[in-house]
Design an enzyme around this catalytic site. Structure first.
Site, PDB file in Angstrom:
ATOM      1  N   LYS A 150     -50.315   0.426 -16.277  1.00 30.66           N
ATOM      2  CA  LYS A 150     -50.136  -0.208 -14.895  1.00 30.66           C
ATOM      3  C   LYS A 150     -51.273   0.631 -14.062  1.00 30.66           C
ATOM      4  O   LYS A 150     -51.764  -0.133 -13.206  1.00 30.66           O
ATOM      5  CB  LYS A 150     -48.549   0.238 -14.135  1.00 30.66           C
ATOM      6  CG  LYS A 150     -48.212   1.756 -14.121  1.00 30.66           C
ATOM      7  CD  LYS A 150     -49.098   2.386 -13.294  1.00 30.66           C
ATOM      8  CE  LYS A 150     -49.042   4.387 -13.025  1.00 30.66           C
ATOM      9  NZ  LYS A 150     -48.746   4.495 -11.650  1.00 30.66           N
ATOM     10  N   ASN A 207     -55.329   4.620  -8.164  1.00 30.27           N
ATOM     11  CA  ASN A 207     -56.018   3.550  -8.854  1.00 30.27           C
ATOM     12  C   ASN A 207     -56.089   2.416  -8.470  1.00 30.27           C
ATOM     13  O   ASN A 207     -56.979   2.230  -8.256  1.00 30.27           O
ATOM     14  CB  ASN A 207     -55.397   4.123  -9.904  1.00 30.27           C
ATOM     15  CG  ASN A 207     -54.906   4.322 -11.120  1.00 30.27           C
ATOM     16  OD1 ASN A 207     -56.162   4.983 -12.372  1.00 30.27           O
ATOM     17  ND2 ASN A 207     -54.024   5.101 -11.110  1.00 30.27           N
ATOM     18  N   TRP A 233     -48.752  15.167  -7.621  1.00 30.74           N
ATOM     19  CA  TRP A 233     -47.995  15.317  -7.996  1.00 30.74           C
ATOM     20  C   TRP A 233     -46.746  16.226  -8.991  1.00 30.74           C
ATOM     21  O   TRP A 233     -45.103  16.571  -8.807  1.00 30.74           O
ATOM     22  CB  TRP A 233     -47.925  14.195  -9.522  1.00 30.74           C
ATOM     23  CG  TRP A 233     -46.792  13.138 -10.416  1.00 30.74           C
ATOM     24  CD1 TRP A 233     -46.866  13.190 -11.301  1.00 30.74           C
ATOM     25  CD2 TRP A 233     -45.809  13.103  -9.276  1.00 30.74           C
ATOM     26  NE1 TRP A 233     -45.426  12.332 -11.417  1.00 30.74           N
ATOM     27  CE2 TRP A 233     -44.806  12.157 -10.377  1.00 30.74           C
ATOM     28  CE3 TRP A 233     -44.899  13.704  -8.395  1.00 30.74           C
ATOM     29  CZ2 TRP A 233     -42.887  12.220 -10.425  1.00 30.74           C
ATOM     30  CZ3 TRP A 233     -43.613  13.347  -8.743  1.00 30.74           C
ATOM     31  CH2 TRP A 233     -42.759  11.916  -9.019  1.00 30.74           C
ATOM     32  N   ALA A 291     -46.735  10.247  -4.576  1.00 31.41           N
ATOM     33  CA  ALA A 291     -45.968  11.654  -4.335  1.00 31.41           C
ATOM     34  C   ALA A 291     -46.102  11.722  -2.715  1.00 31.41           C
ATOM     35  O   ALA A 291     -45.530  12.590  -2.160  1.00 31.41           O
ATOM     36  CB  ALA A 291     -47.285  13.212  -4.472  1.00 31.41           C
ATOM     37  N   ARG A 336     -56.290  28.254  -9.571  1.00 31.73           N
ATOM     38  CA  ARG A 336     -56.919  28.738  -8.639  1.00 31.73           C
ATOM     39  C   ARG A 336     -56.181  29.988  -7.615  1.00 31.73           C
ATOM     40  O   ARG A 336     -54.856  29.687  -7.685  1.00 31.73           O
ATOM     41  CB  ARG A 336     -57.438  28.156  -7.513  1.00 31.73           C
ATOM     42  CG  ARG A 336     -58.244  27.541  -8.046  1.00 31.73           C
ATOM     43  CD  ARG A 336     -59.800  26.382  -7.196  1.00 31.73           C
ATOM     44  NE  ARG A 336     -58.094  24.677  -7.316  1.00 31.73           N
ATOM     45  CZ  ARG A 336     -58.815  23.973  -5.853  1.00 31.73           C
ATOM     46  NH1 ARG A 336     -59.897  24.417  -4.889  1.00 31.73           N
ATOM     47  NH2 ARG A 336     -57.788  23.522  -5.474  1.00 31.73           N
TER      48      ARG A 336
END
Length: 337
Positions: free
Chosen positions: A196, A261, A17, A145, A38
């Site tokens: 949510k 999720n 995201w 995303a 990184r």
């Protein structure tokens, strides 16, 4: 802040995201520096214009660069856009705070509640940085995303107590494919985004168990009802929960296979252990971490949240999958309103 120069945004960090938000802002005409933990990610973004860890197939705009140095990223930034796991926010932000300029507006993309404290991300940000609440904004909506990275249309709510700051950030992230709306209801936006994720775990379980689309619709409807009960008890406006950061985000997260999720829940519904589901999902699933913190808030505010309660019990292995499914679907009959 009236600018002759393009807005400068520092986006922390280079997850899925964060990368999508950085691309949106670059496409909107801002100069964007991403902070990557990184060096190989930062180098790849700078040399090949791709984020190999998340979107190896999508070209990034030329106005988007990356660094591993927080001070470099934050130098002269009008906006610090935060997209990191909610549970690591406090420690990470403490290290970055010395580099935040006096006029930088901090924008939270995070959809979680801090365990232990029960604080929303905007509250953690204000507490750690000492920045006043009107310099903290949140961006929340149905924002998968992957779709945004390939330019598919999306919208979101930008909420900030300072309407002018919300409007400025709205301009800084408005593109032909991404349409932000402004709000002053930070609480409503953040709670819609956090709860949510928990409801989406339930929707994933229902899907994984093959309970059908009616069951998913019931979970989403009742999930929105319990989200609205908690949010309004905490001072949110009910209309916010019917908007993009409430219903909009809930629909996308509960129905899309791109949702982490929901995917996590689907694995559980098919009989995976929590460890196996976590391994299969790979990225941060905020709902898993936030369920208990949200339930604690519900208790503090005297609000009933049956779906959140079932998910918290299942995630802590207090009840079995079958018990969870039965509890999700068999509420005592009573008037709907």
């Amino acid at each position: 802040m009236s600018h002759d120069h393009p807005a400068r945004a520092a986006v922390f960090s280079a997850g899925s995201w964060g990368t999508a938000a950085a691309k949106i802002m670059a496409d909107a005409g801002s100069d964007v520096i991403m902070h990557a933990r990184r060096s190989e990610i930062a180098d790849a973004i700078n040399t090949s214009r791709r984020n190999p860890a998340y979107f190896p197939d999508v070209d990034l705009p030329v106005s988007l660069t990356a660094t591993t140095d927080p001070a470099t990223a934050l130098d002269g930034a009008d906006y610090l856009v935060l997209s990191i796991p909610a549970q690591t926010l406090r420690a990470a932000l403490a290290a970055w705070t010395p580099h935040i300029g006096p006029d930088t507006v901090i924008v939270s993309l995070m959809k979680g509640i801090e365990q232990g404290s029960g604080l929303r991300a905007s509250q953690v940000i204000a507490e750690v940085t000492g920045v006043s609440a009107d310099r903290v904004a949140v961006l929340s909506g149905p924002n998968l995303a992957r779709e945004i990275m390939v330019g598919q249309p999306a919208a979101a709510t930008v909420a900030c107590p300072d309407e002018d700051a919300a409007r400025r950030f709205q301009t800084a992230c408005h593109t032909w494919y991404f349409r932000p709306y402004t709000s002053t209801d930070v609480i409503g936006c953040e709670l819609g985004g956090a709860v949510k994720n928990v409801v989406a775990l339930g929707a994933g379980i229902a899907s994984g168990m093959g309970l059908g689309d009616n069951a998913t619709a019931v979970l989403m409807t009742r999930g929105l009802a319990e989200t609205t009960r908690l949010a309004t008890a905490m001072g949110a406006h009910p209309a916010t929960l019917a908007g993009l950061s409430g219903l909009g985000d809930l629909v996308a997260t509960c129905t899309s296979p791109l949702s982490r999720n929901r995917t996590f829940g689907t694995h559980l519904g098919r009989g995976s252990t929590i460890e196996e589901a976590a391994a299969a999902t790979r990225q941060t699933t905020e709902g898993v971490k936030s369920a208990e913190a949200i339930l604690d808030l519900a208790h503090v505010h005297g609000v009933e949240m049956p779906i959140t309660e079932v998910m918290a019990a299942l995630l802590h292995e207090k009840i079995s999958l079958d018990e969870a499914a039965a509890a999700l679907m068999q509420r005592p009959p009573k008037p709907e309103r």
